[in-house]
Motif scaffolding. Structure first.
Motif, PDB file in Angstrom:
ATOM      1  N   ILE A   4      25.115  28.299  94.029  1.00  0.00           N
ATOM      2  CA  ILE A   4      26.066  29.173  94.700  1.00  0.00           C
ATOM      3  C   ILE A   4      25.483  29.583  96.040  1.00  0.00           C
ATOM      4  CG2 ILE A   4      27.100  30.005  92.592  1.00  0.00           C
ATOM      5  CD1 ILE A   4      24.810  32.274  94.329  1.00  0.00           C
ATOM      6  N   PRO A   5      26.353  29.902  96.994  1.00  0.00           N
ATOM      7  CA  PRO A   5      25.846  30.305  98.296  1.00  0.00           C
ATOM      8  C   PRO A   5      25.219  31.675  98.230  1.00  0.00           C
ATOM      9  CG  PRO A   5      28.227  30.548  98.189  1.00  0.00           C
ATOM     10  CD  PRO A   5      27.816  29.884  96.932  1.00  0.00           C
ATOM     11  N   SER A   6      24.451  31.970  99.253  1.00  0.00           N
ATOM     12  CA  SER A   6      23.828  33.292  99.338  1.00  0.00           C
ATOM     13  C   SER A   6      24.889  34.363  99.361  1.00  0.00           C
ATOM     14  CB  SER A   6      22.980  33.396 100.607  1.00  0.00           C
ATOM     15  OG  SER A   6      22.598  34.725 100.823  1.00  0.00           O
ATOM     16  N   ILE A   7      24.616  35.484  98.698  1.00  0.00           N
ATOM     17  CA  ILE A   7      25.588  36.564  98.679  1.00  0.00           C
ATOM     18  C   ILE A   7      25.363  37.530  99.825  1.00  0.00           C
ATOM     19  CG2 ILE A   7      25.786  36.413  96.177  1.00  0.00           C
ATOM     20  CD1 ILE A   7      24.129  38.918  95.970  1.00  0.00           C
ATOM     21  N   ALA A   8      24.484  37.212 100.726  1.00  0.00           N
ATOM     22  CA  ALA A   8      24.280  38.092 101.880  1.00  0.00           C
ATOM     23  C   ALA A   8      25.513  38.091 102.749  1.00  0.00           C
ATOM     24  CB  ALA A   8      23.080  37.614 102.687  1.00  0.00           C
ATOM     25  N   THR A   9      25.843  39.197 103.275  1.00  0.00           N
ATOM     26  CA  THR A   9      27.006  39.320 104.145  1.00  0.00           C
ATOM     27  C   THR A   9      26.621  39.404 105.606  1.00  0.00           C
ATOM     28  OG1 THR A   9      26.948  41.702 103.859  1.00  0.00           O
ATOM     29  CG2 THR A   9      28.342  40.471 102.353  1.00  0.00           C
ATOM     30  N   ALA A  10      25.355  39.329 105.913  1.00  0.00           N
ATOM     31  CA  ALA A  10      24.909  39.337 107.301  1.00  0.00           C
ATOM     32  C   ALA A  10      23.731  38.396 107.425  1.00  0.00           C
ATOM     33  CB  ALA A  10      24.525  40.751 107.746  1.00  0.00           C
ATOM     34  N   SER A  11      23.610  37.770 108.535  1.00  0.00           N
ATOM     35  CA  SER A  11      22.535  36.806 108.721  1.00  0.00           C
ATOM     36  C   SER A  11      21.242  37.533 109.049  1.00  0.00           C
ATOM     37  CB  SER A  11      22.897  35.852 109.869  1.00  0.00           C
ATOM     38  OG  SER A  11      24.087  35.167 109.574  1.00  0.00           O
ATOM     39  N   PRO A  12      20.178  37.209 108.345  1.00  0.00           N
ATOM     40  CA  PRO A  12      18.913  37.873 108.626  1.00  0.00           C
ATOM     41  C   PRO A  12      18.356  37.457 109.965  1.00  0.00           C
ATOM     42  CG  PRO A  12      18.626  36.164 106.960  1.00  0.00           C
ATOM     43  CD  PRO A  12      20.071  36.244 107.240  1.00  0.00           C
ATOM     44  N   GLN A  13      17.682  38.382 110.588  1.00  0.00           N
ATOM     45  CA  GLN A  13      17.044  38.102 111.863  1.00  0.00           C
ATOM     46  C   GLN A  13      15.701  37.447 111.617  1.00  0.00           C
ATOM     47  OE1 GLN A  13      17.013  41.747 114.058  1.00  0.00           O
ATOM     48  NE2 GLN A  13      19.091  41.450 114.806  1.00  0.00           N
ATOM     49  N   PRO A  14      15.058  36.934 112.672  1.00  0.00           N
ATOM     50  CA  PRO A  14      13.813  36.203 112.497  1.00  0.00           C
ATOM     51  C   PRO A  14      12.777  36.927 111.684  1.00  0.00           C
ATOM     52  CG  PRO A  14      14.616  35.927 114.735  1.00  0.00           C
ATOM     53  CD  PRO A  14      15.540  36.870 114.067  1.00  0.00           C
ATOM     54  N   GLY A  15      12.747  38.158 111.551  1.00  0.00           N
ATOM     55  CA  GLY A  15      11.740  38.827 110.735  1.00  0.00           C
ATOM     56  C   GLY A  15      12.052  38.847 109.282  1.00  0.00           C
ATOM     57  N   GLY A  16      13.206  38.312 108.877  1.00  0.00           N
ATOM     58  CA  GLY A  16      13.595  38.357 107.483  1.00  0.00           C
ATOM     59  C   GLY A  16      14.422  39.566 107.162  1.00  0.00           C
ATOM     60  N   ASP A  17      14.688  40.439 108.139  1.00  0.00           N
ATOM     61  CA  ASP A  17      15.462  41.635 107.871  1.00  0.00           C
ATOM     62  C   ASP A  17      16.907  41.397 108.256  1.00  0.00           C
ATOM     63  OD1 ASP A  17      13.268  43.011 107.013  1.00  0.00           O
ATOM     64  OD2 ASP A  17      12.738  43.707 109.029  1.00  0.00           O
ATOM     65  N   ALA A  18      17.788  42.144 107.596  1.00  0.00           N
ATOM     66  CA  ALA A  18      19.204  42.122 107.920  1.00  0.00           C
ATOM     67  C   ALA A  18      19.598  43.545 108.235  1.00  0.00           C
ATOM     68  CB  ALA A  18      20.016  41.563 106.768  1.00  0.00           C
ATOM     69  N   PRO A  19      19.477  43.951 109.522  1.00  0.00           N
ATOM     70  CA  PRO A  19      19.680  45.343 109.842  1.00  0.00           C
ATOM     71  C   PRO A  19      21.080  45.845 109.543  1.00  0.00           C
ATOM     72  CG  PRO A  19      19.340  43.997 111.832  1.00  0.00           C
ATOM     73  CD  PRO A  19      19.121  43.123 110.688  1.00  0.00           C
ATOM     74  N   SER A  20      22.086  44.933 109.446  1.00  0.00           N
ATOM     75  CA  SER A  20      23.432  45.409 109.156  1.00  0.00           C
ATOM     76  C   SER A  20      23.602  45.782 107.694  1.00  0.00           C
ATOM     77  CB  SER A  20      24.453  44.338 109.532  1.00  0.00           C
ATOM     78  OG  SER A  20      24.222  43.156 108.769  1.00  0.00           O
ATOM     79  N   LEU A  21      22.647  45.418 106.856  1.00  0.00           N
ATOM     80  CA  LEU A  21      22.711  45.761 105.449  1.00  0.00           C
ATOM     81  C   LEU A  21      21.742  46.900 105.162  1.00  0.00           C
ATOM     82  CD1 LEU A  21      22.690  42.182 103.880  1.00  0.00           C
ATOM     83  CD2 LEU A  21      24.639  43.724 104.101  1.00  0.00           C
ATOM     84  N   PRO A  22      22.228  48.080 104.770  1.00  0.00           N
ATOM     85  CA  PRO A  22      21.315  49.190 104.487  1.00  0.00           C
ATOM     86  C   PRO A  22      20.471  48.908 103.259  1.00  0.00           C
ATOM     87  CG  PRO A  22      23.559  49.739 103.832  1.00  0.00           C
ATOM     88  CD  PRO A  22      23.638  48.434 104.565  1.00  0.00           C
ATOM     89  N   ALA A  23      19.199  49.267 103.350  1.00  0.00           N
ATOM     90  CA  ALA A  23      18.301  49.059 102.215  1.00  0.00           C
ATOM     91  C   ALA A  23      18.674  50.014 101.080  1.00  0.00           C
ATOM     92  CB  ALA A  23      16.860  49.313 102.645  1.00  0.00           C
ATOM     93  N   PRO A  24      18.634  49.532  99.835  1.00  0.00           N
ATOM     94  CA  PRO A  24      18.951  50.416  98.711  1.00  0.00           C
ATOM     95  C   PRO A  24      17.921  51.530  98.596  1.00  0.00           C
ATOM     96  CG  PRO A  24      18.112  48.302  97.931  1.00  0.00           C
ATOM     97  CD  PRO A  24      18.317  48.166  99.413  1.00  0.00           C
ATOM     98  N   ASN A  25      18.381  52.684  98.144  1.00  0.00           N
ATOM     99  CA  ASN A  25      17.515  53.855  97.987  1.00  0.00           C
ATOM    100  C   ASN A  25      16.934  53.843  96.583  1.00  0.00           C
ATOM    101  OD1 ASN A  25      16.391  56.413  97.668  1.00  0.00           O
ATOM    102  ND2 ASN A  25      17.883  57.365  99.031  1.00  0.00           N
ATOM    103  N   ALA A  26      15.678  53.424  96.467  1.00  0.00           N
ATOM    104  CA  ALA A  26      15.054  53.315  95.148  1.00  0.00           C
ATOM    105  C   ALA A  26      14.952  54.663  94.468  1.00  0.00           C
ATOM    106  CB  ALA A  26      13.669  52.671  95.279  1.00  0.00           C
ATOM    107  N   TRP A  27      14.707  55.741  95.246  1.00  0.00           N
ATOM    108  CA  TRP A  27      14.586  57.072  94.646  1.00  0.00           C
ATOM    109  C   TRP A  27      15.907  57.505  94.001  1.00  0.00           C
ATOM    110  CZ3 TRP A  27      10.055  58.722  93.499  1.00  0.00           C
ATOM    111  CH2 TRP A  27       8.957  58.423  94.307  1.00  0.00           C
ATOM    112  N   ALA A  28      17.024  57.186  94.666  1.00  0.00           N
ATOM    113  CA  ALA A  28      18.328  57.534  94.096  1.00  0.00           C
ATOM    114  C   ALA A  28      18.567  56.781  92.791  1.00  0.00           C
ATOM    115  CB  ALA A  28      19.441  57.235  95.100  1.00  0.00           C
TER     116      ALA A  28
END
Length: 504
Positions: A4-28
């Motif tokens: 199946i294709p990647s479920i990402a909705t934004a293309s990651p930038q060269p550092g491997g990050d996808a700034p348009s996708l907020p990181a999940p809050n592990a504490w929550a």
């Protein structure tokens, strides 16, 4: 099997990050799991008291820690005062009224303290309502976002995809296991011998509900504003990347293999104990075995049918999946037949009632629906055809049942199979027959004609009351029906001292 294709909705930038996708809050997420577990320990199966305001205070503390208050001055003072007032009210007494006041007030106070609502009063009311009822939707939305974020980090894509393909088989498989153990005391006995034998299905469901209800309080949603809703295409759900992962061919195959194994175990036990009549383990009677299983097994079959319909909508369906689905539907048909036999055994032990007759009819409709799924697959028809065929089946069944004199049918069965008439089975509950109405009079007459019957006088008096009331209320031609006329003719031929008031 296709990937199946990647479920990402934004293309990651060269550092491997996808700034348009907020990181999940592990504490929550950790706080949510902990609070849901604590809520289950505090409130499941126990009366509500001082533990409720204490728990709500803890929830408020966690909510404000994860969503720092930004309101100042009077707004902050008002929010804190409101929280204190309703918690004190709950500490005094937990009543429906105090709950009705306190829970919305807690939501409103948290929204005010974190400035997560709009100035308009109607918008504020909607925001409070959303916090109280949109928990499952928000939890699903944020879960999808977390999956997308993890998927967007290339090194974790394989792990996320691998986990995703097991979510559906294990999640739905756990639900089937809980239903089977609730339906089958033999399986329950086996489970009790395991270290996890004290698992309570109701407790698990309560914990899952607590997750959904608490999430909006820990991740307080931002105000929606007045943005126009995005148009939704009817086919959007089929293209959803997360559903593409959860319902991928690999996930469906794993699910069907697991489900077929679980259903085969349940069916084997039914065939051994129910169909062939082998002796049950000590402490379990056939009536108990039948009673515990009838309704949970029907719910199991309905969930199975829903899964099949969703799986068939994701095309193309591999040949192996088709074979597993056919095998599973066949097992579900056997499951429904076993549920009907269980109910018949229970009726034999405890008599027939209106609800049990309705359950027989409902089980027959479920079995017909499963057969229609097989017909849909064989004919290559869409789900719309299946819905129409099931609707026709339902209408035809209701029409046929409409011709049946249901109270008379129940009464005749119970009288024919009661202890006094047949020498076995349950004693006749003639008071229940009286509640079914005057159409039970012919069956009551058979019962009152029995010799040496201790209940004869009471049943005869009930018969007279039913007949007298029927004859006194059916005197106008406008209320005439053929069924009532047949009963009038019967009463005229068997008056038994009833005052007919001049009626034939």
């Amino acid at each position: 099997m296709t990937d199946i294709p990647s479920i990402a909705t934004a293309s990651p930038q060269p550092g491997g990050d996808a700034p348009s996708l907020p990181a999940p809050n592990a504490w929550a997420e950790i706080a949510l799991a902990g609070l849901a577990t604590l809520a289950t320990a505090l409130f499941y199966g126990t009366p509500w008291g001082i533990a409720l305001p204490a728990f709500l205070a803890l929830v408020c503390g966690g909510a404000l820690a994860l969503n720092p208050p930004v309101a100042g001055g009077d707004a902050r003072l008002g929010g804190i005062a409101t929280l204190a007032a309703v918690l004190i009210l709950l500490a005094d007494a937990v009543t429906p009224l105090s709950l009705l006041l306190a829970i919305p007030a807690v939501a409103a106070s948290l929204l005010a303290l974190t400035c997560r609502w709009l100035p308009d009063l109607a918008d504020r009311v909607r925001a409070v309502g959303a916090m109280l009822v949109r928990g499952p939707q928000l939890l699903l939305r944020d879960g999808r976002a977390a999956f997308a974020w993890w998927s967007a980090h290339g090194g974790r894509q394989a792990a996320v995809s691998g986990i995703g393909r097991w979510i559906l088989p294990l999640g739905l498989g756990l639900i089937f296991c809980l239903l089977f153990t609730a339906a089958n005391p033999v399986l329950r006995g086996w489970l009790d011998q395991l270290p996890v034998g004290d698992v309570d299905a109701g407790r698990v469901v309560f914990w899952m509900m607590a997750l959904a209800l608490l999430w909006p309080f820990l991740r307080i949603p931002a105000p929606a504003g007045n943005r126009a809703p995005k148009p939704i295409s009817p086919d959007d759900w089929r293209q959803d990347p997360l559903l593409g992962l959860l319902l991928s061919p690999a996930a469906i195959v794993r699910a069907l293999i697991l489900f077929n194994a679980l259903f085969a175990l349940q069916s084997a036990l039914d065939v051994y104990y129910l169909w062939t009549g082998h002796a049950l383990p000590p402490g379990i009677t056939h009536a108990t075995y039948a009673h515990q299983g009838a309704y949970p097994l029907i719910l199991t079959a309905l969930l199975a049918a829903l899964f099949v319909l969703v799986a068939l909508e994701r095309r193309p369906v591999p040949r192996a999946v088709h074979g597993l689905i056919i095998a599973w539907i066949a097992q579900n048909i056997l499951l429904v037949l076993s549920a009907m036999l269980r109910l018949a055994t229970y009726v034999e032990a405890y008599s027939l009632t209106l609800l049990r007759l309705a359950a027989f009819i409902w089980m027959g409709l479920v079995a017909a629906g499963l057969v229609l799924i097989l017909a849909r697959m064989a004919l290559g028809r869409p789900n719309r055809w299946l819905v129409g065929a099931n609707l026709c089946s339902l209408v035809l069944t209701l029409y046929v049942v409409g011709w049946v004199n249901v109270p008379a049918l129940i009464a005749e069965y119970n009288v024919s199979h009661c202890l006094e008439m047949a020498g076995g089975g349950p004693a006749l509950d003639w008071e229940y027959l009286g509640r079914l109405g005057p159409q039970t009079i012919p069956a009551l007459d058979r019962y009152t004609a029995l010799p040496a019957n201790d209940d004869l006088a009471g049943a005869a008096e009930l018969r007279r009351e039913l007949a007298q009331r029927f004859l006194s209320t059916h005197t106008d031609w406008r209320s005439w029906t053929l069924r009532d006329q047949r009963l009038k003719d019967y009463l005229a031929a068997h008056p038994d001292g009833i005052d007919h008031g001049g009626q034939p």
